[in-house]
Design a protein around this motif. Sequence first.
Motif, short mmCIF file in Angstrom:
data_model
loop_
_atom_site.label_atom_id
_atom_site.label_comp_id
_atom_site.label_asym_id
_atom_site.label_seq_id
_atom_site.Cartn_x
_atom_site.Cartn_y
_atom_site.Cartn_z
N ARG A 260 -12.03 3.74 -3.11
CA ARG A 260 -12.52 2.69 -2.82
C ARG A 260 -13.85 2.38 -2.21
N LYS A 261 -14.57 1.46 -2.42
CA LYS A 261 -16.01 1.43 -2.19
C LYS A 261 -16.32 1.65 -0.73
N THR B 11 0.76 -1.19 -0.16
CA THR B 11 0.01 0.07 -0.06
C THR B 11 0.92 1.15 -0.08
N GLU C 120 -9.07 3.83 -5.75
CA GLU C 120 -9.23 2.46 -6.46
C GLU C 120 -8.04 2.31 -7.64
N THR D 67 -0.27 0.35 -4.11
CA THR D 67 -1.96 0.43 -4.00
C THR D 67 -2.40 1.49 -3.00
N ASP D 68 -3.55 1.70 -3.14
CA ASP D 68 -4.09 2.59 -1.95
C ASP D 68 -3.68 3.91 -1.82
N ASP E 278 -14.78 3.54 1.42
CA ASP E 278 -14.36 4.62 1.72
C ASP E 278 -15.16 5.60 1.21
N ARG F 42 -9.24 6.29 0.22
CA ARG F 42 -8.30 5.86 -0.71
C ARG F 42 -8.92 5.49 -2.20
#
Lengths: 588, 588
Positions: free
Chosen positions: A458-459, A279, A475, A433-434, A461, A473
């Motif tokens: 991100r879903k 991450t 995607e 990532t993230d 978040d 964060r």
Amino acid sequence: MGHHFRSHFTKQLTTETVGTQVTVNGWVQRRRDFGGLIFLDLRDHTGLVQVVFNPDISTEAIELASQARNEYVLSVTGTVVKRSPDTVNPKLTTGEIEIQGEQVYLFNPSKTPPFLIEDGTDVDETLRMKHRYLDLRRPQMQKNIKIRHRALQVVRQFLDQHGFLEIETPMLTKSTPEGARDYLVPSRLHEGTFYALPQSPQLFKQLLMVAGFERYFQITRCFRDEDLRADRQPEFTQIDIETSFMERTELQGIMEKMFQVLFQETIGVTVQAPFPRLTYHEAMERFGSDKPDLRFGLELIDLTETLQGTSFKVFASAIEKGGQVKTINVKGGANFTRKEIDAWGEIAQSLGAKGLAWITFKDGQPKGPIVKFLTPEELQAIQQVADVEAGDLLFFAADSKQNVARMLGEIRLRLGRTLNLIDEKQFQFVWITDFPLFEWNEETNRYDSMHHPFTMPRKEDIPLLGTDPGLVRAECDDLVLNGYELSSGSQRIYQREIQEKIFQVLQISETEASEKFGFLLEAFEYGAPPHGGVAFGFDRIMMILTGQQNLRETIAFPKTAQAYDPLTEAPAAVDADQLKELHIRLRK
Amino acid sequence: MGHHFRSHFTKQLTTETVGTQVTVNGWVQRRRDFGGLIFLDLRDHTGLVQVVFNPDISTEAIELASQARNEYVLSVTGTVVKRSPDTVNPKLTTGEIEIQGEQVYLFNPSKTPPFLIEDGTDVDETLRMKHRYLDLRRPQMQKNIKIRHRALQVVRQFLDQHGFLEIETPMLTKSTPEGARDYLVPSRLHEGTFYALPQSPQLFKQLLMVAGFERYFQITRCFRDEDLRADRQPEFTQIDIETSFMERTELQGIMEKMFQVLFQETIGVTVQAPFPRLTYHEAMERFGSDKPDLRFGLELIDLTETLQGTSFKVFASAIEKGGQVKTINVKGGANFTRKEIDAWGEIAQSLGAKGLAWITFKDGQPKGPIVKFLTPEELQAIQQVADVEAGDLLFFAADSKQNVARMLGEIRLRLGRTLNLIDEKQFQFVWITDFPLFEWNEETNRYDSMHHPFTMPRKEDIPLLGTDPGLVRAECDDLVLNGYELSSGSQRIYQREIQEKIFQVLQISETEASEKFGFLLEAFEYGAPPHGGVAFGFDRIMMILTGQQNLRETIAFPKTAQAYDPLTEAPAAVDADQLKELHIRLRK
């Protein structure tokens, strides 16, 4: 003319062709006159072959050969013969044979080249670029351009095999808000208006997803009107990819396979997959960088918890302000001289730090200017957390999280290089990532998109968009190789309600959004599929595959800061009529 | 979101998958409610599948399905079942099965599209282009773009396999004198100067030959600031090829193989090779065109010899002035009504002729207004030379060689179309060779290059350069397919003395040559190999492969005359700051 053309490329002339009469075409690499014979090394794009001229074979041929000089273009006809064992050249693929020259035809003479057509010659770059057509004859440049060709083919074939369609997008397009400055192109057809050259096909590829193509790619030229650097050209090549109905992890998996095939088929290197994932948070904490070079250790070790409540003011003040105290354990660094340690301190200062605190553990005992400020318990804890052994050296940084990362991240990289910890033959890929979706802009006092405003959050978040956008964060992911960012990719927002929330966070009004992205937003009203993609900097990949530090070594006709060459280099002065006409158009 | 992504593309759902639970993703093509059931046709980029929702299977799924409208983006999970024999749809690859819908997930709704996503709908092009992302969903556009993708891959693979290297050349380059107007690009880095976008990579590819690469190709974007036409875009794609040390015939052979592979692998058509060859002279004499459509006869028949000394003034005067009398024998044309014949006369007039003389041979007897001016012997000779049978019609032209060719060439083409003599399934390739190297420019009273000034003259014609340049033939060829010019190629001059002779003929001074082509001429001093190449108009090839009359049907985001779409279509108005900055730069 015709009958002088080759029967064989030089590399085809092995011992199997001994006794055959052949014709080869190419350039004179070298001529040697020895014992009444003339030896010519003839070079074509496949290699070199030695031709021997003997007056007993043909007086006419040896007479013509005697006039040949470096870079003359010849056709030579002769018989392939085995070399005597003592003259075999194991460095050449054709080293076991030579051609007994019987006929010579001169296609073209050559002036004396301004530099030798050889690798490793220390020629001024300006001279090389001025005579780029000669520079490109050098084996290293031939090799680099061939690797580039192979890479183009391998990537295309791979993507084709995986169901991606190559779809050409316009070069003459509309200016869209991206990072850099656009090149503008005045249009004669629509007077007073300008096209922009694309910085990327981003919006077009998203439109192609709305159009239902599902898997798109393109290896395409992009443009940024920016200054030249060793790793940046104003026009650059991008591998551009977009997919619909695909998980991020599935796309990552396909890309990993692509790199495996690419490295195998261009430079014969086997790359392990799946690539590790870090991450953004972890990369920053452990390596002080979002593009960490994983070919060596020297990770950043967090002592903030350990040193909570310390009375050493430098550390205590950073911790109190919400910052960090971190260290790097330089194994064997206790052997550094004081002068060397001080030099690292100066580097730290040049990076904006006040200094670089350090402790050596020559015989396991902590020594150094800051030791006296730390309690034995603190020293003990530090040794334990940093896994200190006899002979180690610790460098410390205490500052805000960002500053600690920036400083120790750079110190780590330089230590890696200085201490020769980097195995240049290793290829350490890692997905980062993230990333945060937004970054706070101190100047404008609002959030900016870290990637671009279509990046999917991100879903889990999404609820934070309304409460704490800084924690949301994205995607998205970057592919990093040996410390270089190869790609940047993300899933895109395809649903209006999420897009509107993002615009709210970015303080982009409906009017502004409609002006800037109206075309795409309208397209999304007509059944946009979930989609996402990635763009790879092909030029950067080429630098890594060819092992070059300068991008110019991997491109046939690069641009340079010295504008000596009007054809390949600098923009040309337009003639008076063209200029006048542009004036008129612009005044309208 | 993730678990809604597809397990299968629709085309994978054959009877072999019956009984399997699958997830498909795509767009609603059509919804029908019938007998308490709901039928959805779901479309992805591989095809269509029918999904049936039954309240007995899932009330939730049928409820969601009932809300679906055209172009909604769905994920459907369900079990593949065989259709009952009476509902099998043989038009669909998935026509023997359907999905028993169990779950529905709505990725995105859609507004009602402004036109049906179907082929053959008569939609206004402006509307189609405005919603190009919808237009591209239509099966024909999907197919065209896929053929274009396949063609790109096939050509690249073929050239790679034949040892050609793909080498990228600059897009930001110097203006070089070619036929059309350049797009100019102001540079920020070098103020007051402009790059030009390339009309072709001609000079670069010749430099690459000097650089020793020997076989180069590129499929690249080129630019001409010209008006739009149905078969012309300001940015276009070119297959660009150059080789060293290669006979023209060898290159032609490789190109023929390339077209065989291309036609086979994109549209499954077997092309015969070698392609026929016609000299420019023969093409003009027999077909009145240097790009003859060989799918039908109606050749031009020369009667100049036959009618030498005729007393028919129209013919006699043309012959006396050094012109020609030619005829086309329209088999069965004696059945044309007088009105039809007159209509052809009007066409001839619109092409600049005074009229169109004709003779019919309804029962073998010559009839028509000009018969009385010809002697029985002349009529007899005409019939013999033109191979006249009962029922034929002869059209005549008498004028300068150029005018006869132009007029009868066009009449021939129109007759071919009108009389349905053209088999649209035929692909008749032909190489046109031996073009004149120069053409006389009446305006400037000097010779111009027909191709470009680097085109090699035929070796045996070199002596004519000093005496009769108009007779010098070029070492060049066009590839023509069904009347369309696909390529233009030539061997290049690589030796200074020949180049100088050409410049003399063209009345280009040394200074002018050095200014315009200095970089290339200098490169030629350092060992230029014999070389030559060819450039194919990829867009034209696409029109033929897809059977489209309009180039816009073969490109994802074409430009159109109506500048309705700022992203894909028109150049954008730049903002005030950019404009001001350009002003400042241009005033310098």
